[in-house]
Scaffold this motif. Structure first.
Motif, PDB file in Angstrom:
ATOM      1  N   ILE A 117     -41.739  10.222 -22.890  1.00  0.00           N
ATOM      2  CA  ILE A 117     -41.058   8.936 -23.986  1.00  0.00           C
ATOM      3  C   ILE A 117     -41.119   9.817 -25.561  1.00  0.00           C
ATOM      4  O   ILE A 117     -42.074  10.645 -25.918  1.00  0.00           O
ATOM      5  CB  ILE A 117     -42.304   7.982 -24.096  1.00  0.00           C
ATOM      6  CG1 ILE A 117     -42.491   7.592 -22.763  1.00  0.00           C
ATOM      7  CG2 ILE A 117     -41.703   6.497 -24.886  1.00  0.00           C
ATOM      8  CD1 ILE A 117     -43.703   6.271 -22.086  1.00  0.00           C
ATOM      9  N   LYS A 118     -39.699   9.904 -25.846  1.00  0.00           N
ATOM     10  CA  LYS A 118     -39.391  10.411 -26.843  1.00  0.00           C
ATOM     11  C   LYS A 118     -39.077   9.124 -28.257  1.00  0.00           C
ATOM     12  O   LYS A 118     -38.192   7.909 -27.410  1.00  0.00           O
ATOM     13  CB  LYS A 118     -38.306  11.541 -26.915  1.00  0.00           C
ATOM     14  CG  LYS A 118     -38.599  12.679 -26.068  1.00  0.00           C
ATOM     15  CD  LYS A 118     -38.199  13.541 -26.400  1.00  0.00           C
ATOM     16  CE  LYS A 118     -38.816  14.857 -25.085  1.00  0.00           C
ATOM     17  NZ  LYS A 118     -38.099  15.686 -25.047  1.00  0.00           N
ATOM     18  N   ASP A 119     -38.907   9.805 -28.961  1.00  0.00           N
ATOM     19  CA  ASP A 119     -38.013   8.876 -29.982  1.00  0.00           C
ATOM     20  C   ASP A 119     -36.909   9.041 -30.637  1.00  0.00           C
ATOM     21  O   ASP A 119     -36.254   9.708 -29.823  1.00  0.00           O
ATOM     22  CB  ASP A 119     -39.040   8.753 -31.461  1.00  0.00           C
ATOM     23  CG  ASP A 119     -38.308   9.304 -32.465  1.00  0.00           C
ATOM     24  OD1 ASP A 119     -38.374  10.994 -31.875  1.00  0.00           O
ATOM     25  OD2 ASP A 119     -39.449  10.199 -33.367  1.00  0.00           O
ATOM     26  N   GLU A 120     -36.256   8.118 -31.479  1.00  0.00           N
ATOM     27  CA  GLU A 120     -34.380   8.570 -31.708  1.00  0.00           C
ATOM     28  C   GLU A 120     -34.587   9.848 -31.941  1.00  0.00           C
ATOM     29  O   GLU A 120     -33.356  10.869 -32.192  1.00  0.00           O
ATOM     30  CB  GLU A 120     -34.411   7.338 -32.462  1.00  0.00           C
ATOM     31  CG  GLU A 120     -34.406   6.075 -32.553  1.00  0.00           C
ATOM     32  CD  GLU A 120     -36.462   5.841 -32.690  1.00  0.00           C
ATOM     33  OE1 GLU A 120     -36.175   4.318 -33.034  1.00  0.00           O
ATOM     34  OE2 GLU A 120     -36.668   5.943 -33.589  1.00  0.00           O
ATOM     35  N   ASN A 121     -35.612  10.968 -33.063  1.00  0.00           N
ATOM     36  CA  ASN A 121     -35.278  12.167 -33.151  1.00  0.00           C
ATOM     37  C   ASN A 121     -35.681  13.150 -32.059  1.00  0.00           C
ATOM     38  O   ASN A 121     -35.940  14.386 -32.434  1.00  0.00           O
ATOM     39  CB  ASN A 121     -36.043  12.314 -34.473  1.00  0.00           C
ATOM     40  CG  ASN A 121     -35.703  11.264 -35.605  1.00  0.00           C
ATOM     41  OD1 ASN A 121     -34.601  10.790 -35.745  1.00  0.00           O
ATOM     42  ND2 ASN A 121     -36.827  10.279 -36.215  1.00  0.00           N
ATOM     43  N   ASP A 122     -36.289  12.706 -30.836  1.00  0.00           N
ATOM     44  CA  ASP A 122     -36.623  13.612 -29.991  1.00  0.00           C
ATOM     45  C   ASP A 122     -37.598  14.269 -30.087  1.00  0.00           C
ATOM     46  O   ASP A 122     -38.011  15.016 -29.671  1.00  0.00           O
ATOM     47  CB  ASP A 122     -35.624  14.302 -29.522  1.00  0.00           C
ATOM     48  CG  ASP A 122     -35.168  15.369 -28.575  1.00  0.00           C
ATOM     49  OD1 ASP A 122     -35.755  14.577 -27.423  1.00  0.00           O
ATOM     50  OD2 ASP A 122     -35.119  16.851 -28.455  1.00  0.00           O
ATOM     51  N   LYS A 123     -38.797  13.479 -30.633  1.00  0.00           N
ATOM     52  CA  LYS A 123     -40.354  13.882 -30.727  1.00  0.00           C
ATOM     53  C   LYS A 123     -40.351  12.724 -29.496  1.00  0.00           C
ATOM     54  O   LYS A 123     -40.687  11.935 -29.491  1.00  0.00           O
ATOM     55  CB  LYS A 123     -40.493  13.059 -32.269  1.00  0.00           C
ATOM     56  CG  LYS A 123     -39.721  13.910 -33.577  1.00  0.00           C
ATOM     57  CD  LYS A 123     -40.833  13.722 -34.434  1.00  0.00           C
ATOM     58  CE  LYS A 123     -39.706  15.049 -35.536  1.00  0.00           C
ATOM     59  NZ  LYS A 123     -40.492  14.946 -36.409  1.00  0.00           N
TER      60      LYS A 123
END
Length: 140
Positions: A117-123
């Protein structure tokens, strides 16, 4: 069924479930993967205003178990979550998280699925492994 039909089928099956309550939306499917997104709003926060780890696990298990069910003949068997292991790696207050599930091992009686599961910044927010038991439909 093509990819669009598969996504629509499982989105429809999610009506009136926790999946719909958390606004989880399936976004892509392939031979060995499934993706979805979930908005991070107060609905999925813990008391300190952060994404609740349980909500991340719901997204992960939704992806992993649905992926297993796509890979099997549901007229004869169904995949159900048996063990979930999640590492919460980064906090998230708002925006959207994106889950991506891939098959690690597809056995006859169990599947091992990896979910990131990642955020909008691919973190990376959460890293999860899910074991699904493959059971006959008459047990359900």
């Amino acid at each position: 069924m093509n990819a669009e039909e598969i996504l629509h089928k499982f989105q429809e099956m999610s009506k009136n479930t926790l999946i719909e309550t958390l606004n989880i939306e399936f976004t892509a499917v392939g031979e060995d993967f499934l993706s979805a997104k979930m908005p991070v709003t107060p609905k999925v926060h813990q008391p300190f205003g952060l994404l609740h780890g349980g909500a991340s696990i719901v997204l992960a298990e939704t992806l992993g178990s649905t992926l297993s069910n796509i890979l099997i003949d549901n007229s004869k068997e169904v995949a159900v979550g048996q063990h979930v292991d999640a590492n919460h790696l980064r906090a998230k207050r708002d925006g959207t998280v994106f889950g991506h599930a891939t098959v690690v091992k597809k056995g006859r009686t169990s599947h091992l699925i990896k979910i990131e599961i990642k955020d909008e910044n691919d973190k990376l927010i959460c890293y999860t492994h899910l074991t699904n038991a493959i059971i006959p439909t008459d047990y359900v």
